[in-house]
Design an enzyme around this catalytic site. Structure first.
Site, PDB file in Angstrom:
ATOM      1  N   HIS A   1       0.833  -1.205   0.000  1.00 54.46           N
ATOM      2  CA  HIS A   1       0.000   0.000   0.000  1.00 54.46           C
ATOM      3  C   HIS A   1       0.869   1.256   0.000  1.00 54.46           C
ATOM      4  O   HIS A   1       2.034   1.235   0.396  1.00 54.46           O
ATOM      5  CB  HIS A   1      -0.959   0.022   1.206  1.00 54.46           C
ATOM      6  CG  HIS A   1      -0.297   0.394   2.503  1.00 54.46           C
ATOM      7  ND1 HIS A   1      -0.073   1.700   2.882  1.00 54.46           N
ATOM      8  CD2 HIS A   1       0.190  -0.379   3.512  1.00 54.46           C
ATOM      9  CE1 HIS A   1       0.519   1.724   4.064  1.00 54.46           C
ATOM     10  NE2 HIS A   1       0.695   0.473   4.470  1.00 54.46           N
ATOM     11  N   CYS A   2       0.260   2.360  -0.434  1.00 52.82           N
ATOM     12  CA  CYS A   2       0.886   3.676  -0.331  1.00 52.82           C
ATOM     13  C   CYS A   2      -0.103   4.592   0.386  1.00 52.82           C
ATOM     14  O   CYS A   2      -0.871   4.121   1.228  1.00 52.82           O
ATOM     15  CB  CYS A   2       1.282   4.217  -1.701  1.00 52.82           C
ATOM     16  SG  CYS A   2      -0.096   4.428  -2.862  1.00 52.82           S
ATOM     17  N   TRP A   3      -0.110   5.875   0.096  1.00 55.76           N
ATOM     18  CA  TRP A   3      -0.998   6.797   0.810  1.00 55.76           C
ATOM     19  C   TRP A   3      -2.450   6.677   0.341  1.00 55.76           C
ATOM     20  O   TRP A   3      -3.363   6.450   1.145  1.00 55.76           O
ATOM     21  CB  TRP A   3      -0.482   8.228   0.646  1.00 55.76           C
ATOM     22  CG  TRP A   3      -1.431   9.303   1.106  1.00 55.76           C
ATOM     23  CD1 TRP A   3      -1.881  10.348   0.365  1.00 55.76           C
ATOM     24  CD2 TRP A   3      -2.044   9.457   2.391  1.00 55.76           C
ATOM     25  NE1 TRP A   3      -2.743  11.138   1.098  1.00 55.76           N
ATOM     26  CE2 TRP A   3      -2.859  10.612   2.350  1.00 55.76           C
ATOM     27  CE3 TRP A   3      -1.997   8.723   3.572  1.00 55.76           C
ATOM     28  CZ2 TRP A   3      -3.616  11.054   3.430  1.00 55.76           C
ATOM     29  CZ3 TRP A   3      -2.748   9.159   4.666  1.00 55.76           C
ATOM     30  CH2 TRP A   3      -3.545  10.315   4.585  1.00 55.76           C
TER      31      TRP A   3
ATOM     32  N   TYR B   1      -3.337   3.888   2.633  1.00 54.26           N
ATOM     33  CA  TYR B   1      -3.230   4.149   4.074  1.00 54.26           C
ATOM     34  C   TYR B   1      -4.277   5.158   4.540  1.00 54.26           C
ATOM     35  O   TYR B   1      -4.766   5.084   5.672  1.00 54.26           O
ATOM     36  CB  TYR B   1      -1.815   4.659   4.380  1.00 54.26           C
ATOM     37  CG  TYR B   1      -1.548   4.950   5.838  1.00 54.26           C
ATOM     38  CD1 TYR B   1      -1.379   3.920   6.750  1.00 54.26           C
ATOM     39  CD2 TYR B   1      -1.448   6.260   6.299  1.00 54.26           C
ATOM     40  CE1 TYR B   1      -1.120   4.187   8.094  1.00 54.26           C
ATOM     41  CE2 TYR B   1      -1.189   6.539   7.626  1.00 54.26           C
ATOM     42  CZ  TYR B   1      -1.022   5.490   8.523  1.00 54.26           C
ATOM     43  OH  TYR B   1      -0.773   5.758   9.851  1.00 54.26           O
TER      44      TYR B   1
END
Length: 338
Positions: A93-95, A122
């Site tokens: 995952h990223c932001w 996130y």
């Protein structure tokens, strides 16, 4: 082919699969999913450069700069991922669940790994857990003046089959101006909330949960609003312990610290103690008279605690008298009587 998952599905998979967080180190430090490993697509300064390029020049130029930055890192990413996920299955995952996680996931997929990504990233995870704190819980707040031994009783309750959340342990702080002594550095509030959710997620929310009485802030960590509001209206078991027992317990806990450490903590409540009592407390501590110094500090803390207690609904407060320093027996009585 990468597989998109909802936050709930992602967290369920995370029970058996490793999580790779590809955000920058600064983002990761502020807060991350408990147990996640940081393999940043961009370092802090690189992310700033790409962001600046995006704002000043445009998306395409920023994208090309990003490619230039990560190009030489690709083999390293795969090697690190293989170490983290030897079974070749991983969560990423990223932001926002956008380009960073998508690009990283595509790379790992090309290397033969099974990759799942979190829809919304996130940011979606954070919204999810903050909502979870708003769901109804059966909470019993364990109250009592400073030095009542609430933490010891809390863990005895757990040993005897009850469910607990120890906010002070997660925050690395015992709540008072002396609360950071002997503790590791505090996490940022965001990560404190993530750890708290991780603990809560392992509890049976159909059963009661014991939580120590706290102010809104535990040191610099803020209790999530949803949980805080539930704590404020929960039933309180007020452990009523004599000042003598409390002084003895606090002396055992804090006498190990240096005069300078104790002075620094006492100075933080100087205005609340008043000039004369502050001076008398420091004089006593300087002479090694911890009993007198503790007694003076409790004059303030007792008043402050009772003031906070007065803002609760009186019918929700149940007094529980304790005449000995015996957390095991106290926990057993609490279970039997409540």
């Amino acid at each position: 082919m990468t597989k998109p998952l909802s936050v709930e599905q992602f967290l369920e998979k995370a029970k058996t699969q490793p999580i790779i967080d590809v955000r920058s180190p600064a983002e990761f430090e502020r807060g991350h999913i408990v147990g996640a490993v940081n393999i940043p697509l961009f370092e802090n300064h690189e992310r700033a450069e790409v962001g600046t390029r995006y704002k000043k020049v445009g998306k395409e130029s920023a994208f090309l700069l990003g490619l230039d930055i990560v190009g030489s890192k690709l083999s390293g990413f795969v090697k690190k991922a293989n170490k983290i996920a030897p079974n070749r299955e991983v969560l990423v995952h990223c932001w926002r669940g956008g380009m960073r996680s998508g690009s990283f996931a595509t790379l790992l997929d090309s290397s033969g790994m099974k990759v799942s990504i979190m829809i919304g990233g996130y940011k979606a995870y954070r919204n999810f857990i903050l909502d979870e704190f708003c769901k109804p819980l059966t909470i019993i707040v364990l109250g009592g003046k400073t030095g009542s031994g609430k933490t010891e009783v809390l863990y005895e309750l757990e040993k005897q089959g009850e469910q607990i959340l120890d906010l002070e342990d997660l925050a690395n702080h015992k709540g008072s101006s002396f609360g950071m002594l002997g503790q590791a550095p505090q996490p940022m509030t965001e990560y404190f909330e993530n750890m708290l959710y991780e603990k809560l997620s392992k509890l049976d929310t159909s059963r009661r949960i014991w939580i120590e009485d706290e102010s809104k802030n535990v040191g610099c960590c803020n209790i999530p609003e949803g949980l805080w509001q539930q704590m404020r209206v929960a039933n309180v078991v007020y452990i009523d312990v004599s000042k003598e027992i409390r002084i003895s317990r606090l002396m055992n806990e804090y006498a190990q610290f240096s005069f300078e450490e104790l002075k620094s903590s006492t100075d933080r409540i100087a205005k609340r103690l008043g000039g004369q009592q502050h001076k008398e407390a420091l004089d006593a501590l300087g002479k090694g008279d911890f009993s007198v110094g503790t007694d003076i500090a409790l004059t303030y803390y007792d008043k402050a605690y009772l003031h906070g207690l007065s803002h609760r609904e009186p019918s929700k407060i149940k007094s529980f008298e304790v005449n000995e320093n015996n957390p095991v027996a106290t926990a057993k009585r609490l279970i039997d009587e409540f």
